[in-house]
Design a protein around this motif. Structure first.
Motif, PDB file in Angstrom:
ATOM      1  N   GLY A 126       0.585  -1.561   0.165  1.00  0.00           N
ATOM      2  CA  GLY A 126       0.644  -0.044  -0.138  1.00  0.00           C
ATOM      3  C   GLY A 126       0.080   1.049   0.331  1.00  0.00           C
ATOM      4  N   LYS A 127       1.850   1.247  -0.093  1.00  0.00           N
ATOM      5  CA  LYS A 127       3.047   2.775   0.145  1.00  0.00           C
ATOM      6  C   LYS A 127       3.855   2.715  -1.270  1.00  0.00           C
ATOM      7  CE  LYS A 127       4.083   1.920   4.800  1.00  0.00           C
ATOM      8  NZ  LYS A 127       2.666   2.597   5.507  1.00  0.00           N
ATOM      9  N   THR A 128       4.515   3.715  -1.746  1.00  0.00           N
ATOM     10  CA  THR A 128       4.974   3.964  -2.349  1.00  0.00           C
ATOM     11  C   THR A 128       5.950   4.667  -1.944  1.00  0.00           C
ATOM     12  OG1 THR A 128       3.722   5.668  -3.283  1.00  0.00           O
ATOM     13  CG2 THR A 128       2.957   4.216  -3.918  1.00  0.00           C
ATOM     14  N   ALA A 129       7.069   4.433  -2.871  1.00  0.00           N
ATOM     15  CA  ALA A 129       8.607   4.847  -2.554  1.00  0.00           C
ATOM     16  C   ALA A 129       9.058   5.775  -3.859  1.00  0.00           C
ATOM     17  CB  ALA A 129       9.162   4.007  -2.684  1.00  0.00           C
ATOM     18  N   ARG A 130      10.036   6.771  -3.614  1.00  0.00           N
ATOM     19  CA  ARG A 130      10.265   7.943  -4.865  1.00  0.00           C
ATOM     20  C   ARG A 130      12.225   7.547  -3.755  1.00  0.00           C
ATOM     21  NH1 ARG A 130      10.956   9.907  -9.687  1.00  0.00           N
ATOM     22  NH2 ARG A 130       8.946  10.332  -9.204  1.00  0.00           N
ATOM     23  N   ILE A 131      13.263   6.714  -5.175  1.00  0.00           N
ATOM     24  CA  ILE A 131      14.301   6.918  -4.720  1.00  0.00           C
ATOM     25  C   ILE A 131      15.371   7.994  -4.971  1.00  0.00           C
ATOM     26  CG2 ILE A 131      16.608   5.803  -4.976  1.00  0.00           C
ATOM     27  CD1 ILE A 131      15.023   3.757  -4.642  1.00  0.00           C
ATOM     28  N   ILE A 132      15.869   9.272  -4.450  1.00  0.00           N
ATOM     29  CA  ILE A 132      16.836   9.991  -5.265  1.00  0.00           C
ATOM     30  C   ILE A 132      18.242   9.906  -5.358  1.00  0.00           C
ATOM     31  CG2 ILE A 132      17.085  13.048  -5.526  1.00  0.00           C
ATOM     32  CD1 ILE A 132      14.019  13.134  -4.201  1.00  0.00           C
ATOM     33  N   ILE A 133      18.797   9.134  -6.406  1.00  0.00           N
ATOM     34  CA  ILE A 133      20.526   9.648  -6.124  1.00  0.00           C
ATOM     35  C   ILE A 133      21.138  10.599  -6.916  1.00  0.00           C
ATOM     36  CG2 ILE A 133      20.102   7.584  -7.615  1.00  0.00           C
ATOM     37  CD1 ILE A 133      22.274   5.887  -6.445  1.00  0.00           C
ATOM     38  N   THR A 134      22.058  10.787  -5.983  1.00  0.00           N
ATOM     39  CA  THR A 134      23.493  11.415  -6.894  1.00  0.00           C
ATOM     40  C   THR A 134      24.576  10.363  -7.087  1.00  0.00           C
ATOM     41  OG1 THR A 134      24.171  12.449  -4.912  1.00  0.00           O
ATOM     42  CG2 THR A 134      21.728  13.656  -5.665  1.00  0.00           C
ATOM     43  N   MET A 135      25.201  11.050  -7.833  1.00  0.00           N
ATOM     44  CA  MET A 135      26.115  10.589  -8.793  1.00  0.00           C
ATOM     45  C   MET A 135      27.124  11.145  -9.234  1.00  0.00           C
ATOM     46  SD  MET A 135      25.004   7.903 -11.700  1.00  0.00           S
ATOM     47  CE  MET A 135      23.006   7.524 -10.219  1.00  0.00           C
ATOM     48  N   ASP A 136      28.158  10.968  -9.132  1.00  0.00           N
ATOM     49  CA  ASP A 136      29.290  11.374 -10.569  1.00  0.00           C
ATOM     50  C   ASP A 136      29.822  11.044 -12.088  1.00  0.00           C
ATOM     51  OD1 ASP A 136      30.558  13.829  -8.487  1.00  0.00           O
ATOM     52  OD2 ASP A 136      32.239  12.504  -7.430  1.00  0.00           O
ATOM     53  N   ALA A 137      28.821   9.744 -11.556  1.00  0.00           N
ATOM     54  CA  ALA A 137      29.348   9.188 -12.903  1.00  0.00           C
ATOM     55  C   ALA A 137      27.336   9.893 -13.760  1.00  0.00           C
ATOM     56  CB  ALA A 137      29.111   7.574 -12.496  1.00  0.00           C
ATOM     57  N   GLN A 174      26.247  13.242 -12.302  1.00  0.00           N
ATOM     58  CA  GLN A 174      27.721  14.364 -13.403  1.00  0.00           C
ATOM     59  C   GLN A 174      27.539  15.329 -12.258  1.00  0.00           C
ATOM     60  OE1 GLN A 174      27.189  14.050 -17.178  1.00  0.00           O
ATOM     61  NE2 GLN A 174      29.214  13.969 -17.052  1.00  0.00           N
ATOM     62  N   ILE A 175      27.112  15.076 -11.056  1.00  0.00           N
ATOM     63  CA  ILE A 175      27.341  16.267  -9.924  1.00  0.00           C
ATOM     64  C   ILE A 175      28.853  16.999  -9.897  1.00  0.00           C
ATOM     65  CG2 ILE A 175      27.346  17.170  -7.686  1.00  0.00           C
ATOM     66  CD1 ILE A 175      24.021  15.883  -8.939  1.00  0.00           C
ATOM     67  N   ARG A 176      29.225  16.310 -10.404  1.00  0.00           N
ATOM     68  CA  ARG A 176      30.793  17.486  -9.966  1.00  0.00           C
ATOM     69  C   ARG A 176      31.811  17.811 -10.637  1.00  0.00           C
ATOM     70  NH1 ARG A 176      36.367  14.232 -11.191  1.00  0.00           N
ATOM     71  NH2 ARG A 176      35.597  12.456 -11.818  1.00  0.00           N
ATOM     72  N   PHE A 177      30.170  17.615 -12.441  1.00  0.00           N
ATOM     73  CA  PHE A 177      30.720  19.331 -13.141  1.00  0.00           C
ATOM     74  C   PHE A 177      30.027  19.749 -13.359  1.00  0.00           C
ATOM     75  CE2 PHE A 177      32.431  14.294 -14.500  1.00  0.00           C
ATOM     76  CZ  PHE A 177      33.432  15.081 -14.161  1.00  0.00           C
ATOM     77  N   LYS A 185      19.059  23.686 -10.997  1.00  0.00           N
ATOM     78  CA  LYS A 185      17.609  23.148 -11.660  1.00  0.00           C
ATOM     79  C   LYS A 185      17.483  21.809 -10.992  1.00  0.00           C
ATOM     80  CE  LYS A 185      19.038  24.759 -16.520  1.00  0.00           C
ATOM     81  NZ  LYS A 185      19.724  24.227 -18.041  1.00  0.00           N
ATOM     82  N   PHE A 186      18.411  21.274 -10.870  1.00  0.00           N
ATOM     83  CA  PHE A 186      18.084  19.576 -10.157  1.00  0.00           C
ATOM     84  C   PHE A 186      17.473  19.844  -8.944  1.00  0.00           C
ATOM     85  CE2 PHE A 186      22.405  17.277 -11.397  1.00  0.00           C
ATOM     86  CZ  PHE A 186      21.511  17.175 -13.204  1.00  0.00           C
ATOM     87  N   ILE A 187      17.533  21.453  -8.155  1.00  0.00           N
ATOM     88  CA  ILE A 187      16.807  21.549  -6.752  1.00  0.00           C
ATOM     89  C   ILE A 187      15.774  21.727  -7.680  1.00  0.00           C
ATOM     90  CG2 ILE A 187      16.634  23.594  -5.214  1.00  0.00           C
ATOM     91  CD1 ILE A 187      18.961  21.396  -4.306  1.00  0.00           C
TER      92      ILE A 187
END
Length: 198
Positions: A126-137, A174-177, A185-187
């Motif tokens: 009955g629950k839903t989810a969102r994964i927000i993942i940051t990465m340099d790749a 590609q957060i570091r770039f 924009k990501f925010i």
């Protein structure tokens, strides 16, 4: 139209409370609150608990659940929608988040094994989810070369295993770039997710 009465739990899995992930989690939280959702933001760095599941699932030995683990379980039970915000480290997740999962998603709370079946009883349906993942790749590299191990672990190996449905993933790569304008924009993307409670 989204159900404004639904409860949202945001889990910040980054151990640095001044990180970009922390800003993303707070952005989602604030936007969801303004939109009228019942929101809880759980910053794992603030919790006090033993990171080790010392005896595995051995029923003959009991590991006490610290107050912050009990609180975590209570907030998960209450929530209709779970949001996880964390960085990809070595293609997976921070040790803090993995430790919390080990201690919180226990048999009897999140699932129960069934005799003669590889499929568990699922207690988080009955629950839903969102994964927000940051990465340099780049996202394509994480998905196709690394095969999304951190997402696989959380989405399929944990949440869906315990009955959570409609687990969506937002990749911020590609957060570091990225320059300041691109990071903003990501925010904004995360703010819109919070407004929709999605």
């Amino acid at each position: 139209m989204e159900n404004k009465n639904k409860s949202i739990l945001i889990v910040l899995g980054h151990p640095n409370l001044n990180s970009y992930c922390a800003k993303l989690a707070e952005t989602y939280s604030e936007a969801a609150r303004i939109s009228g959702y019942d929101v809880n933001l759980l910053k794992l760095k603030d919790l006090k608990f033993d990171y080790n599941l010392n005896f595995g699932y051995d029923k003959t030995v009991k590991q006490e659940l610290e107050p912050d683990i009990q609180l975590s379980q209570s907030l998960i039970q209450k929530a209709d929608h779970l949001v996880f915000v964390y960085p990809s480290w070595w293609a997976s997740m921070p040790a803090l988040l993995k430790a919390w999962i080990d201690r919180v998603f226990l048999p009897g709370f999140a699932f129960a094994y069934q005799k003669h079946s590889p499929f568990p009883k699922q207690f988080l349906k009955g629950k839903t989810a969102r994964i927000i993942i940051t990465m340099d790749a780049p996202t394509w590299y994480y998905k196709w070369f690394n095969r999304s191990p951190g997402v696989q672990l959380l989405k399929h190996g944990t949440l869906e295993f315990c009955g959570v449905g409609k687990v969506k993933v937002t990749y911020l790569d590609q957060i570091r770039f990225k320059n300041e304008v691109q990071l903003k924009k990501f925010i904004e993307i995360i703010k819109q997710l919070g407004i929709k409670g999605n």
